[in-house]
Motif scaffolding. Structure first.
Motif, mmCIF file in Angstrom:
data_model
loop_
_atom_site.group_PDB
_atom_site.id
_atom_site.type_symbol
_atom_site.label_atom_id
_atom_site.label_comp_id
_atom_site.label_asym_id
_atom_site.label_seq_id
_atom_site.Cartn_x
_atom_site.Cartn_y
_atom_site.Cartn_z
ATOM 1 N N ILE A 335 0.813 -1.123 -0.134
ATOM 2 C CA ILE A 335 0.102 0.052 -0.074
ATOM 3 C C ILE A 335 0.951 1.181 0.038
ATOM 4 O O ILE A 335 0.421 2.130 -0.700
ATOM 5 C CB ILE A 335 -1.023 0.028 1.069
ATOM 6 N N LEU A 336 1.825 1.264 0.791
ATOM 7 C CA LEU A 336 2.603 2.428 0.684
ATOM 8 C C LEU A 336 3.329 2.805 -0.362
ATOM 9 O O LEU A 336 3.123 4.077 -1.006
ATOM 10 C CB LEU A 336 3.807 2.260 1.956
ATOM 11 N N LEU A 337 3.963 1.780 -1.162
ATOM 12 C CA LEU A 337 4.474 1.968 -2.439
ATOM 13 C C LEU A 337 3.657 2.300 -3.341
ATOM 14 O O LEU A 337 3.890 3.255 -4.572
ATOM 15 C CB LEU A 337 5.655 0.805 -2.898
ATOM 16 N N GLY A 338 2.436 1.649 -3.541
ATOM 17 C CA GLY A 338 1.469 1.905 -4.321
ATOM 18 C C GLY A 338 0.786 3.131 -4.345
ATOM 19 O O GLY A 338 0.805 3.888 -5.261
ATOM 20 N N LEU A 339 0.485 3.718 -3.132
ATOM 21 C CA LEU A 339 -0.086 5.143 -2.929
ATOM 22 C C LEU A 339 1.060 6.115 -3.555
ATOM 23 O O LEU A 339 0.727 7.233 -4.142
ATOM 24 C CB LEU A 339 -0.434 5.444 -1.518
ATOM 25 N N LEU A 340 2.300 5.885 -3.195
ATOM 26 C CA LEU A 340 3.263 6.730 -3.496
ATOM 27 C C LEU A 340 3.350 6.916 -5.233
ATOM 28 O O LEU A 340 3.454 8.010 -5.630
ATOM 29 C CB LEU A 340 4.568 6.175 -3.125
ATOM 30 N N THR A 341 3.166 5.839 -5.872
ATOM 31 C CA THR A 341 3.052 5.687 -7.255
ATOM 32 C C THR A 341 1.988 6.749 -7.862
ATOM 33 O O THR A 341 1.992 7.344 -8.746
ATOM 34 C CB THR A 341 3.017 4.334 -7.824
ATOM 35 N N ILE A 342 0.648 6.457 -7.280
ATOM 36 C CA ILE A 342 -0.544 6.984 -7.491
ATOM 37 C C ILE A 342 -0.404 8.613 -7.226
ATOM 38 O O ILE A 342 -0.563 9.439 -8.138
ATOM 39 C CB ILE A 342 -1.674 6.600 -6.665
ATOM 40 N N LEU A 343 0.357 9.092 -6.265
ATOM 41 C CA LEU A 343 0.548 10.315 -5.826
ATOM 42 C C LEU A 343 1.784 10.818 -6.944
ATOM 43 O O LEU A 343 1.161 12.180 -7.359
ATOM 44 C CB LEU A 343 1.194 10.383 -4.522
ATOM 45 N N LEU A 357 -7.466 8.578 -1.842
ATOM 46 C CA LEU A 357 -7.049 9.186 -0.374
ATOM 47 C C LEU A 357 -8.002 8.737 0.528
ATOM 48 O O LEU A 357 -7.604 8.550 1.954
ATOM 49 C CB LEU A 357 -6.611 10.498 -0.485
ATOM 50 N N ILE A 358 -9.049 8.813 0.199
ATOM 51 C CA ILE A 358 -10.172 8.558 1.430
ATOM 52 C C ILE A 358 -10.320 7.181 1.509
ATOM 53 O O ILE A 358 -10.410 6.631 2.658
ATOM 54 C CB ILE A 358 -11.501 9.073 0.862
ATOM 55 N N LEU A 359 -10.432 6.213 0.520
ATOM 56 C CA LEU A 359 -10.327 4.928 0.659
ATOM 57 C C LEU A 359 -9.071 4.207 1.357
ATOM 58 O O LEU A 359 -9.474 3.299 2.248
ATOM 59 C CB LEU A 359 -10.241 4.376 -0.717
ATOM 60 N N PHE A 360 -7.872 5.029 1.380
ATOM 61 C CA PHE A 360 -6.816 4.486 2.130
ATOM 62 C C PHE A 360 -6.630 5.260 3.340
ATOM 63 O O PHE A 360 -5.338 5.590 3.905
ATOM 64 C CB PHE A 360 -5.488 4.267 1.252
ATOM 65 N N GLY A 361 -7.498 6.145 3.813
ATOM 66 C CA GLY A 361 -7.540 7.034 4.899
ATOM 67 C C GLY A 361 -6.741 6.561 5.972
ATOM 68 O O GLY A 361 -5.985 7.168 6.830
ATOM 69 N N LEU A 393 2.617 13.834 -1.107
ATOM 70 C CA LEU A 393 1.259 14.103 -0.714
ATOM 71 C C LEU A 393 1.069 15.768 -0.013
ATOM 72 O O LEU A 393 -0.125 16.441 -0.572
ATOM 73 C CB LEU A 393 0.974 13.228 0.839
ATOM 74 N N SER A 394 2.156 16.224 0.184
ATOM 75 C CA SER A 394 2.248 17.748 0.548
ATOM 76 C C SER A 394 2.199 18.503 -0.636
ATOM 77 O O SER A 394 1.282 19.319 -0.946
ATOM 78 C CB SER A 394 3.381 18.129 1.449
ATOM 79 N N ARG A 395 2.668 17.909 -1.769
ATOM 80 C CA ARG A 395 2.701 18.560 -3.214
ATOM 81 C C ARG A 395 1.237 18.504 -3.569
ATOM 82 O O ARG A 395 0.644 19.480 -4.294
ATOM 83 C CB ARG A 395 3.565 17.844 -4.034
ATOM 84 N N TYR A 396 0.740 17.382 -3.441
ATOM 85 C CA TYR A 396 -0.721 17.215 -3.978
ATOM 86 C C TYR A 396 -1.624 18.216 -3.371
ATOM 87 O O TYR A 396 -2.368 18.825 -4.024
ATOM 88 C CB TYR A 396 -1.251 15.774 -3.740
ATOM 89 N N TYR A 397 -1.560 18.352 -1.842
ATOM 90 C CA TYR A 397 -2.369 19.312 -1.280
ATOM 91 C C TYR A 397 -2.017 20.754 -1.492
ATOM 92 O O TYR A 397 -2.877 21.622 -1.539
ATOM 93 C CB TYR A 397 -2.232 19.069 0.171
ATOM 94 N N PHE A 398 -0.917 21.044 -1.703
ATOM 95 C CA PHE A 398 -0.481 22.304 -2.240
ATOM 96 C C PHE A 398 -0.917 22.844 -3.584
ATOM 97 O O PHE A 398 -1.609 23.715 -3.566
ATOM 98 C CB PHE A 398 1.272 22.559 -2.283
#
Length: 465
Positions: A335-343, A357-361, A393-398
């Motif tokens: 999950i960690l690396l998978g979400l990193l790829t998606i981000l 992000l909600i699904l893996f909240g 994730l911070s870049r995404y939110y910025f």
């Protein structure tokens, strides 16, 4: 001139002060009266074994290891090293953590360099018993005293020390890898498999992709050669000798290709990385697989599918994103690396992934605790991934204008980075994001920011001394 007490004089003093005779002390210690008498009164006196020393210590009510510093002379009776007494004594010193006695024994023992091989064998015995840390002083002794620079014994000792030195400090790992690497080719082939896998992992973690690829290519050659030798042995009805390795042969074979692909992916060479997937996607046909080997082969199948989808997403093809999400949901360790790829893909191609992000909240909240597990490589790679994950994730939110959440993620990235002593991420994180958006931060966030910055700066100062 002051008289230096001996082990026998100390024991005799204790017996006199407590009023013990040989006969009465024999009963409470369990040592035969005649044997005890010859230890103290014979000329020359009979040597004392470490077991007998421990029985005397217990009978007198002293803590374990009493008089061990004096017992060292017993190991070198008449000026010569007596391994039959030295080995049990060293084993007890290991059990009791008496590093002072170990150092003194090794110093005297290696006055005769013919004992270097004996010390090495003792270190290997400890290692086989799972006492890797306890074996360190003995491997260090071999390294310091081995006369032949190209000896296998020296190479194995350097490898053991390298393996024990790996931790979550990436700069430490890189320096230890530089120190060990010249010895790798003097190792037996089976040890080379373990050494190259660990070397490749170290350089992958510090983003030195060129060196990672060099070591994985070496690993590929050796693993393939050994595999071919095993195939030939089976064809000729010969015994296939078991490998003295930490992992199954299929792991080294598969990782040689998987890690090469990952190194090219890290450089953004996604099409090149895709070329390596077929080499580890179908390893269930690997000859000689036992139950463990089959489990490893199925792991590689899953990783091959995950990496194929991962690379497609990184190249901007979102067709199979739902399949990728389902795959990482079914494999929580991914999950960690998978979400990193998606981000990373979302930030590159500017698309929204709020639903994921909600699904893996719940998982993301757990990541904030920076929980880590020591891996096979004796390192803490999760910290580097946490740092990268929260940075993305911070870049995404910025990019969305969600500054408060972005800065919190930025701080999480810095916290992970501070534990890694990773200066590169420190500079990247600070200069590119926080300083740019600090006007949007709260007082609490700025306070936390300054606290983490100090921790990072302190780590960097420690690394320079």
């Amino acid at each position: 001139m002051e008289h230096t007490p001996t082990i026998r004089s100390k024991i005799e003093t204790e017996l006199k002060q407590r009023g013990y005779t040989f006969s009465s002390f024999s009963k409470i210690s369990g040592i035969n009266r005649g044997t005890f008498s010859t230890m103290l009164n014979s000329n020359p006196p009979k040597p004392i074994s470490v077991r007998q020393m421990d029985l005397i210590t217990k009978a007198l009510g002293y803590p374990e290891g009493w008089l061990y510093e004096l017992y060292i002379d017993e190991c070198f009776y008449e000026g010569k090293g007596h391994w039959k007494r030295i080995k049990p004594f060293l084993m007890r010193c290991v059990e009791l953590g008496r590093k002072d006695c170990i150092r003194r024994v090794l110093s005297r023992l290696t006055e005769d360099l013919s004992y270097v091989s004996t010390v090495f064998e003792f270190a290997e015995e400890l290692h086989e018993a799972g006492k890797e840390k306890e074996a360190i002083p003995f491997y260090e002794c071999v390294v310091e005293n081995e006369r032949y620079h190209h000896s296998e014994r020296l190479a194995i000792s350097q490898f053991r020390l390298f393996s024990c030195s790996l931790n979550k400090d990436l700069e430490n790992n890189r320096q230890q890898a530089i120190k060990f690497a010249p010895y790798r080719k003097n190792l037996p082939e089976s040890h080379q498999l373990d050494a190259l896998l660990k070397l490749a992992n170290v350089y992958y973690q510090v983003d030195d992709c060129e060196t990672t690829i060099r070591y994985t290519r070496e690993l590929e050659v050796i693993a393939t050669n050994i595999y071919q030798q095993q195939i030939q042995a089976r064809l000729r009805k010969r015994e296939v000798k078991p490998l003295n390795t930490e992992r199954h042969l299929i792991v080294y074979y598969g990782q040689a290709y998987l890690t090469q692909g990952n190194a090219y992916e890290k450089q953004g060479l996604y099409k090149k990385a895709m070329e390596f997937i077929p080499y580890y996607a179908n390893l269930t046909d690997f000859e000689g697989l036992d139950e463990v080997g089959m489990l490893e082969a199925r792991k590689f199948e899953m990783w091959a599918e995950a990496n194929r989808l991962n690379l497609e997403i990184l190249m901007g093809d979102m067709t199979n994103l739902p399949a990728y999400v389902e795959l990482i949901r079914n494999n929580p360790q991914e999950i960690l690396l998978g979400l990193l790829t998606i981000l990373e893909s979302a930030n590159t191609y500017n698309y929204m992934i709020d639903e994921y992000l909600i699904l893996f909240g719940e998982n993301i909240n757990e990541f904030r605790d920076l929980r880590t597990n020591i891996s096979y490589y004796k390192t803490n790679y999760n910290l580097a991934n946490y740092s990268r994950f929260f940075l993305e994730l911070s870049r995404y939110y910025f990019n969305k204008g969600n500054y408060s959440e972005a800065i919190d993620c930025m701080l999480n990235s810095l916290k992970a980075t501070s534990q890694l002593n990773d200066k590169a991420y420190y500079i990247k994180s600070i200069t590119l994001l926080f300083e740019k958006y600090k006007d949007h931060s709260t007082h609490e966030q700025r306070t936390e920011y300054e606290k983490v910055i100090k921790a990072v700066e302190n780590n960097i100062k420690e690394m320079t001394f």
